[in-house]
Design an enzyme around this catalytic site. Structure first.
Site, PDB file in Angstrom:
ATOM      1  N   GLU A 142      -0.638  -6.235  12.882  1.00 47.41           N
ATOM      2  CA  GLU A 142      -1.662  -7.216  12.518  1.00 47.41           C
ATOM      3  C   GLU A 142      -1.871  -8.218  13.641  1.00 47.41           C
ATOM      4  OE1 GLU A 142      -2.552 -10.797   9.349  1.00 47.41           O
ATOM      5  OE2 GLU A 142      -1.347  -9.090   8.697  1.00 47.41           O
ATOM      6  N   LYS A 274      13.342  -4.254  -5.578  1.00 54.55           N
ATOM      7  CA  LYS A 274      12.061  -3.729  -5.099  1.00 54.55           C
ATOM      8  C   LYS A 274      10.947  -3.793  -6.135  1.00 54.55           C
ATOM      9  CE  LYS A 274      14.561  -0.793  -1.911  1.00 54.55           C
ATOM     10  NZ  LYS A 274      14.983   0.550  -1.521  1.00 54.55           N
ATOM     11  N   ASP A 350      15.503  -3.201   4.964  1.00 58.59           N
ATOM     12  CA  ASP A 350      14.758  -2.316   4.073  1.00 58.59           C
ATOM     13  C   ASP A 350      13.398  -2.950   3.787  1.00 58.59           C
ATOM     14  OD1 ASP A 350      13.705  -0.794   2.011  1.00 58.59           O
ATOM     15  OD2 ASP A 350      15.626  -0.558   0.978  1.00 58.59           O
ATOM     16  N   HIS A 449     -10.162 -14.784  14.065  1.00 59.90           N
ATOM     17  CA  HIS A 449     -10.034 -13.335  13.982  1.00 59.90           C
ATOM     18  C   HIS A 449     -11.204 -12.621  14.648  1.00 59.90           C
ATOM     19  CE1 HIS A 449      -6.496 -11.795  11.844  1.00 59.90           C
ATOM     20  NE2 HIS A 449      -6.367 -13.061  11.511  1.00 59.90           N
TER      21      HIS A 449
END
Length: 470
Positions: A142, A274, A350, A449
């Site tokens: 990004e 998660k 993770d 951006h």
């Protein structure tokens, strides 16, 4: 602590009950490394790649046996690529595979390997944290994210630095158990939570690990179902396998006391791993961290290009009111997930645990002196500095850059490296929050951006100090 961190599936010899007979890692995955491939069978090692491909296609050789059958990790990947290209009818030419240490990956980090995906990695800093200057690797695709976080780090450092504290430390696992009746489930809950039985439970749990220490067990009853949420100190490991092994040992002890109980699943989703869950937001999981800084009004204006009151206004209406209206759980921030994921990818964590690790409330206030007080509170940062992806060369180097590679060597301070990593992650989030809130307050986000997050047609422009989170 090394040696027992992140084992994969641990067999339980002699287990005679109906319980599961293996312990796997976080929600069923692990990363223990089995024995390296022995001498390759001559029947395949001496054959050409084309002959080996044919053997796989005819079923004479199983795909997952390539590493052992060939005795050459990179060749196994090359042959597997050829098999897969014929299978899917597409070339894998754009996916690199040469020059990677597949010996470390084999049996530990990935299966059915056909290559690796390179990720750009930027370095944020210096960021002054608790009197120490740190640099923070961030792997991301990004544009503007690293530049934006770096601007926030600059503002923090110019202001005298940030302060941090680990409020709580403990990884959790919550087995799902069913009893014949709700009353018996309640009876089991009372037995487990009775202080008179604590030493029995703790002794069984701690017997499975040299580094883990059981801290608490809290039970939740839903009809005939019982969920025991074990909390374990896990040293410098993230700790999912450690706590899982301990839980399974306790299940054996409980089975003797309550033969009618049935272990349905070692993970019953009250852990919670998660998945977004209020229990992690309220009770914490992994490392609970708070970080704060005071940014003088002059730094806000010069470096962040906005005003204190403008940032307070945006933070209140976006992070607090907007998130409340959306019914957010742990989402009272501008873009904590952006920074957490980028650091996790760089540091061998993770990435799926970004779900709960990004839970964060960002609070921004104007001080009596007209300066900006900003803090992030993150109750469930799940990190480790040993095990899993932390041993891969690039990820290990990123941990080394942050001064947290491997187990803590400080006498009497087990787990200090993992705690420091959690504080660094939270401080990076603080930097990212500052910069994005400033860009929003100045209405610079889209302009930045359009200017900087597009492929340049000429010389690359200086990165804007905003990023693309919404």
């Amino acid at each position: 602590p090394t040696g027992e961190q992140k084992p994969s599936c641990v067999p339980r010899p002699g287990h005679q009950t109906s319980m599961a007979t293996t312990v796997c890692g976080s929600e069923g995955t692990g990363s223990a490394k089995p024995a390296a491939p022995g001498p390759a069978p001559a029947s395949f090692a001496d054959k050409s790649d084309e002959q080996v491909v044919q053997a796989v296609q005819t079923g004479e050789l199983k795909d997952h046996q390539l590493e052992k059958s060939l005795g050459d990790y990179e060749r196994a990947v090359r042959v597997r690529r050829a098999v897969m290209e014929q299978r899917i009818g597409k070339t894998l030419d754009g996916l690199p595979f040469e020059g990677y240490n597949y010996e470390q990956v084999f049996g530990a980090n990935c299966e059915i390997v056909v290559g690796y995906v390179p990720l750009p990695c930027g370095l944020v800093g210096p960021l002054l944290l608790d009197g120490e200057s740190v640099h923070i690797p961030m792997a991301t695709t990004e544009g503007c994210l690293v530049a934006s976080t770096n601007r926030g780090a600059k503002a923090i450092t110019q202001s005298g630095g940030a302060r941090s504290m680990v409020l709580k430390d403990g990884i959790t696992r919550a087995p799902a158990i069913v009893m014949p009746s709700a009353m018996e489930a309640a009876g089991l809950k009372f037995w487990v939570e009775d202080p008179a039985n604590w030493e029995t439970i703790r002794g069984a749990f701690n017997s499975t690990t040299s580094f883990g220490r059981l801290e608490s067990v809290v039970c939740t009853v839903a009809g005939k179902n019982l969920y025991m949420r074990f909390t374990c100190m896990s040293g410098d490991a993230m700790g999912m396998n450690m706590v899982s092994k301990g839980c399974l040992k306790v299940m054996d002890v409980l089975q003797e006391q309550f033969p009618q109980m049935r272990l349905v699943s070692l993970s019953g989703n009250v852990c919670t791993d998660k998945k977004a869950a209020a229990i992690n937001w309220v009770e914490g999981r992994g490392k609970s961290v708070v970080v704060e800084a005071v940014i003088p009004a002059a730094v806000v204006e010069k470096t962040l290009k906005t005003s204190v009151r403008g940032m307070v206004d945006v933070s209140m209406r976006k992070n607090l009111v907007g998130s409340a209206m959306a019914g957010a759980i742990g989402g009272f921030n501008a873009h904590a997930s952006n920074i957490v994921t980028a650091v996790f990818l760089a540091a061998g964590q993770d990435p799926a645990q970004n779900v709960e690790s990004s839970s964060c409330i960002t609070l921004v206030e104007e001080t009596g002196e007209g300066d900006l007080h900003v803090s992030v509170t993150m109750p469930s940062i799940e990190v480790g500095t040993v095990g899993g992806g932390t041993s891969l060369p690039a990820q290990a180097k990123c941990l080394d850059v942050m001064g947290v590679r491997g187990a803590s060597r400080e006498p009497g301070k087990p787990g200090d490296n993992a705690k420091k990593l959690a504080r660094i992650v939270a401080s990076a989030v603080l930097a990212g929050e500052l910069s994005l809130l400033a860009a929003l307050a100045a209405n610079d986000l889209v302009r930045s951006h359009m200017q900087h997050n597009r492929k340049p047609t000429a010389a690359p422009a200086t990165a804007a100090m905003a990023n693309g989170s919404r």
